[in-house]
Enzyme design. Structure first.
Site, mmCIF file in Angstrom:
data_model
loop_
_atom_site.group_PDB
_atom_site.id
_atom_site.type_symbol
_atom_site.label_atom_id
_atom_site.label_comp_id
_atom_site.label_asym_id
_atom_site.label_seq_id
_atom_site.Cartn_x
_atom_site.Cartn_y
_atom_site.Cartn_z
ATOM 1 C CD GLU A 174 0.213 17.187 0.257
ATOM 2 O OE1 GLU A 174 0.826 16.480 1.055
ATOM 3 O OE2 GLU A 174 -0.748 16.763 -0.438
ATOM 4 C CG HIS A 248 5.742 17.154 1.479
ATOM 5 N ND1 HIS A 248 5.441 16.099 2.317
ATOM 6 C CD2 HIS A 248 4.573 17.521 0.908
ATOM 7 C CE1 HIS A 248 4.152 15.846 2.263
ATOM 8 N NE2 HIS A 248 3.595 16.686 1.408
ATOM 9 C CB CYS A 366 7.561 14.409 8.328
ATOM 10 S SG CYS A 366 8.519 14.434 6.839
#
Ligand code: SUG
Length: 442
Positions: A174, A248, A366
């Site tokens: 990711e 995450h 993000c």
């Protein structure tokens, strides 16, 4: 030679919506099926970029991916005209349609893992686009991201582009959301911290929610980026944190320079990690550990405290750019009130409103992909990918003219939305001189 950190922010696309697609991401589930406001979302993102420029930082931009992804829908068996494909998907498989409409590429921290030239044996900047295989809607991003990065960083003398890792669970990746770099200065070799959520063959894994990054993916990334000896550290996320919504690692830790700001329960073995980092980086290292007694993991997830951007300004000031939600969660607000007075090295806290993105689980950190570039590398970046005041104003105007201010999942069935998105992106391609990148995808 000087170097700087450039934040490349994902520009929110015209089809930003809340479809509840990310299991394990609590905000995504909580806002499922609510109406979104794509115009507001894009303007909030642009305002953040503008703020960073105002603070004297270099700001880059990664444009939205073409959506809906009709090619993916056809691959899944929907056929006929574009209109027919959209109508059939809307009636037979609305979740697949939402996946193909998702604007999730806005969270550029998941676009790729990037290693600066100071850390790589061949002295070049390395890029690995993330395969994002844990969620269907995100897996659609990898191919366009790979092309976009090659276009943005075109010169092979400075930039190396790897393909995404093999698209299977063993190499689930990711991107930079699970990767942090610490160093005494931007120019000097540093330490890259690769964080994984699972390691095949071990019992330590989350029980409820998926772990989206594997150790094997991280080992491969460090190998292909040719990281110098002693430069890469591999640490496991606390599986219990993942089960509390930390999908995450950047939801619970952020690093910059010689500072790591993280929650007490972020990592599986924090003591070992600390002593390894101290050995590698020496006395200047600042481990800013937030205890559970001050901020619970739950409050960290609710507020996205650790998804702040930890910025070093040209004056040397260290500023934490935190989401406004931090002021809404009382223990976090109280913690922030004392943060700058406690010898953490953080000089100032500023908050920013990104509520449209936050409602899908994406905070300030993000939305950006960090790329450390020296002067020559910066000069080799495609010029239109770097923001100027004029370019920013052009983009604000473009959003104002093309974006809707309300979008529900019902709207995704309307072929007019697909036409609007296409028209908007065709114009954007002209603004950013990306016509040949978009052409095969539109
Ligand atoms: O992958 N949300 C994204 C949020 C990504 C946040 N990025 C970082 N932490 N770096 C995700 O879960 C929600 C889409 C929806 O439900 O419509 C979504 O994809």
């Amino acid at each position: 030679m000087g170097a700087r950190e450039v934040n490349f922010d994902g520009l929110v696309g015209p089809t930003h919506n809340y479809a509840g697609l990310s299991y394990g991401n609590r905000a995504s589930s909580q806002h499922r099926h609510q109406a979104s406001n794509p115009k507001e979302a894009a303007l909030q993102g642009l305002l953040k970029m503008s703020r960073l420029m105002e603070l004297g930082l270099t700001q880059g931009i990664l444009p939205p991916h073409p959506r809906p992804d009709l090619k993916a829908l056809r691959q899944l068996g929907f056929c006929g005209s574009d209109q027919r494909v959209l109508e059939e998907a809307a009636s037979d498989a609305p979740e697949l349609l939402a996946g193909c409409y998702s604007a999730s590429a806005m969270w550029a921290a998941n676009a790729a893992t990037v290693s600066p030239s100071a850390d790589s044996a061949d002295g070049r900047v390395h890029f690995s686009p993330a395969n994002l295989i844990s969620n269907f809607h995100r897996s659609l991003e990898a191919a366009f991201t790979a092309e976009l990065l090659k276009t943005t960083f075109p010169d092979p003398d400075y930039f190396v582009h790897h393909p995404p890792l093999p698209a299977c669970a063993r190499f689930a990746d990711e991107g930079a959301a699970n990767h942090t770099r610490l160093a005494t200065s931007l120019e000097s070799p540093g330490v890259q911290l690769f964080v994984h959520g699972s390691q095949p063959g071990t019992m330590r894994k989350p029980q409820h929610y998926p772990a989206r990054q594997t150790l094997e993916a991280n080992l491969a990334l460090a190998r292909r980026h040719r990281l110098k000896k002693g430069c890469a550290f591999f640490v496991q996320q606390n599986p219990q944190a993942i089960d509390q919504g930390v999908f995450h690692n950047d939801v619970i830790a952020v690093g910059n320079g010689m500072s790591l700001f993280y929650h007490e329960q972020a990592f599986a073995e924090p003591e070992a990690m600390k002593s390894n980092l101290e050995d590698a980086l020496g006395t200047g290292l600042r481990m800013i550990e937030v205890p559970q007694s001050r901020v619970s993991v739950e409050d960290a997830v609710r507020s996205y405290l650790f998804n702040s951007q930890l910025l070093t300004l040209p004056s040397g000031e260290c500023r934490l750019l935190a989401p406004t939600e931090c002021l809404d969660v009382e223990p976090v607000r109280r913690y922030l009130d004392t943060l700058t007075a406690t010898g953490t090295g953080i000089d100032r806290v500023e908050t920013i409103n990104l509520r449209q993105s936050m409602a899908n689980g994406g905070g300030p950190a993000c939305l950006r992909l960090r790329v450390i570039l020296n002067d020559r590398e910066l000069a080799a970046v495609k010029p239109e990918s770097l923001l100027t005041k004029t370019r920013l104003a052009t983009l604000v105007d473009w959003v104002e003219r093309h974006y809707r201010d309300r979008l529900t999942l019902m709207d995704l069935a309307d072929p007019q939305l697909a036409r609007e998105s296409k028209t908007a992106l065709e114009e954007l391609a002209r603004i950013l001189k990306l016509e040949s990148l978009y052409a095969p995808f539109l």
